[in-house]
Design a protein around this motif. Structure first.
Motif, PDB file in Angstrom:
ATOM      1  N   THR A  32      23.019  85.475  43.598  1.00  0.00           N
ATOM      2  CA  THR A  32      23.615  84.402  43.568  1.00  0.00           C
ATOM      3  C   THR A  32      23.595  83.732  41.983  1.00  0.00           C
ATOM      4  N   VAL A  33      24.704  84.048  41.326  1.00  0.00           N
ATOM      5  CA  VAL A  33      24.483  83.578  39.833  1.00  0.00           C
ATOM      6  C   VAL A  33      25.129  82.326  39.367  1.00  0.00           C
ATOM      7  N   MET A  91      18.164  84.418  42.907  1.00  0.00           N
ATOM      8  CA  MET A  91      19.199  83.732  42.286  1.00  0.00           C
ATOM      9  C   MET A  91      18.911  83.983  40.779  1.00  0.00           C
ATOM     10  N   THR A  92      20.070  84.104  39.782  1.00  0.00           N
ATOM     11  CA  THR A  92      20.019  84.286  38.439  1.00  0.00           C
ATOM     12  C   THR A  92      20.852  83.161  37.776  1.00  0.00           C
ATOM     13  N   ASP A 118      13.505  85.197  44.895  1.00  0.00           N
ATOM     14  CA  ASP A 118      13.427  85.944  43.458  1.00  0.00           C
ATOM     15  C   ASP A 118      14.354  85.351  42.335  1.00  0.00           C
ATOM     16  N   THR A 119      13.553  84.873  41.097  1.00  0.00           N
ATOM     17  CA  THR A 119      14.419  84.378  40.149  1.00  0.00           C
ATOM     18  C   THR A 119      14.666  85.345  38.874  1.00  0.00           C
ATOM     19  N   ALA A 120      15.623  85.435  38.425  1.00  0.00           N
ATOM     20  CA  ALA A 120      16.008  85.979  37.143  1.00  0.00           C
ATOM     21  C   ALA A 120      16.701  84.960  36.244  1.00  0.00           C
ATOM     22  N   ILE A 121      16.644  85.219  34.836  1.00  0.00           N
ATOM     23  CA  ILE A 121      17.429  84.520  33.909  1.00  0.00           C
ATOM     24  C   ILE A 121      18.199  85.347  32.790  1.00  0.00           C
TER      25      ILE A 121
END
Ligand code: SF4
Length: 267
Positions: A32-33, A91-92, A118-121
């Motif tokens: 989910t961005v 989530m990004t 999980d997290t991404a940027i």
């Protein structure tokens, strides 16, 4: 037990452009961005011009941006929890630039982290190390743009120099991770803009620099494309490269080879 700080964090307001569910391009698994609105840079080829201003923008066809609380965003993110679990997704946060809304971004990332999402940027790292280092403890994967290595050219084409970006990338080497923590990965992304940053010397400098990064997973070269030009028109803005063509597959392979002189993991 929920602490007072956590309650306050949930009510923090941020400027959100849009939330996209089930993306497979912005990290592992289904993502989910959360696209934030507002960016301090002005890359001339930016494919999301509607993400640059920190203000809500209205055209005849669309409204770009709305204020949301951290909790309102998390309600949207949690709807995909089952997909995250089965696909290894999460989530990004993308942009715009999340580091320009540090309290809001940190709260979102920390809340996801605490809920084992999980997290991404996706970021330019165009910020202070103080802000970057306050965010990274809650990030599994950081996709960081390194668009141009030469500082003057970066200033000319992106609207700001890149000294802070390079320094922040190097300072990720200082991050300490214990074996019990989830791993941290760095992916450096370079868009290939024909005639601007695709010279051998420029890409070799990027390869040499990236070979110093302790947490680097890989370098990703992305071919320039003209997506987003219609949005410039809607916003009444001029697009800087109306006639520029995307690089061919052969040219992309040559560009990869320049970077691979210094680092093998290039996609
Ligand atoms: S950093 Fe990203 S969002 Fe900001 S202007 Fe450049 S391409 Fe657009």
């Amino acid at each position: 037990m929920t602490t007072m700080n956590e309650t306050n964090e949930k009510e923090l307001l941020g400027m959100v452009l849009r939330i996209e569910r089930s993306s497979i391009y912005d990290g592992e698994g289904f993502r989910t961005v959360v696209f934030l609105k507002g960016c301090p840079l002005r890359c001339q080829w930016c494919s999301t011009p509607e993400s640059q201003s920190f203000q809500i923008e209205t055209t005849a066809e669309s409204v770009y941006g709305k204020q949301m609380t951290v909790e309102q965003v998390m309600i949207e993110v949690r709807k995909d929890s089952a997909f995250f679990f089965h696909s290894g997704g999460g989530m990004t946060i993308s942009g715009g630039e999340l580091l320009a809304q540090p309290d809001f971004s940190r709260a979102l990332l920390r809340m996801s982290w605490n809920e084992c999402i999980d997290t991404a940027i996706e970021t330019s790292f165009f910020s202070t190390w103080e802000i970057v280092s306050s965010i990274l403890p809650y990030v599994n994967t950081a996709f960081v743009d390194l668009k141009i290595f030469d500082d003057e050219m970066h200033r000319k084409y992106c609207g700001g120099g890149n000294k802070q970006i390079l320094e922040n990338l190097l300072r990720t080497n200082e991050i300490k991770k214990s074996d019990s923590e989830p791993p941290f990965r760095l992916v450096v992304r370079t868009p290939i803009i024909p005639g601007i940053n695709d010279r051998a010397e420029e890409l070799e400098q990027i390869g040499r620099f990236c070979s110093e990064l302790r947490y680097l997973d890989h370098v990703q070269l992305l071919p320039y494309h003209r997506l987003g030009t219609d949005t410039y028109r809607k916003l009444g803005r001029r697009y800087a490269f109306p006639d520029l063509e995307s690089p061919s597959a052969e040219r992309m392979a040559e560009c990869r080879a320049y970077v691979q002189k210094y680092i093998p993991q290039v996609t």
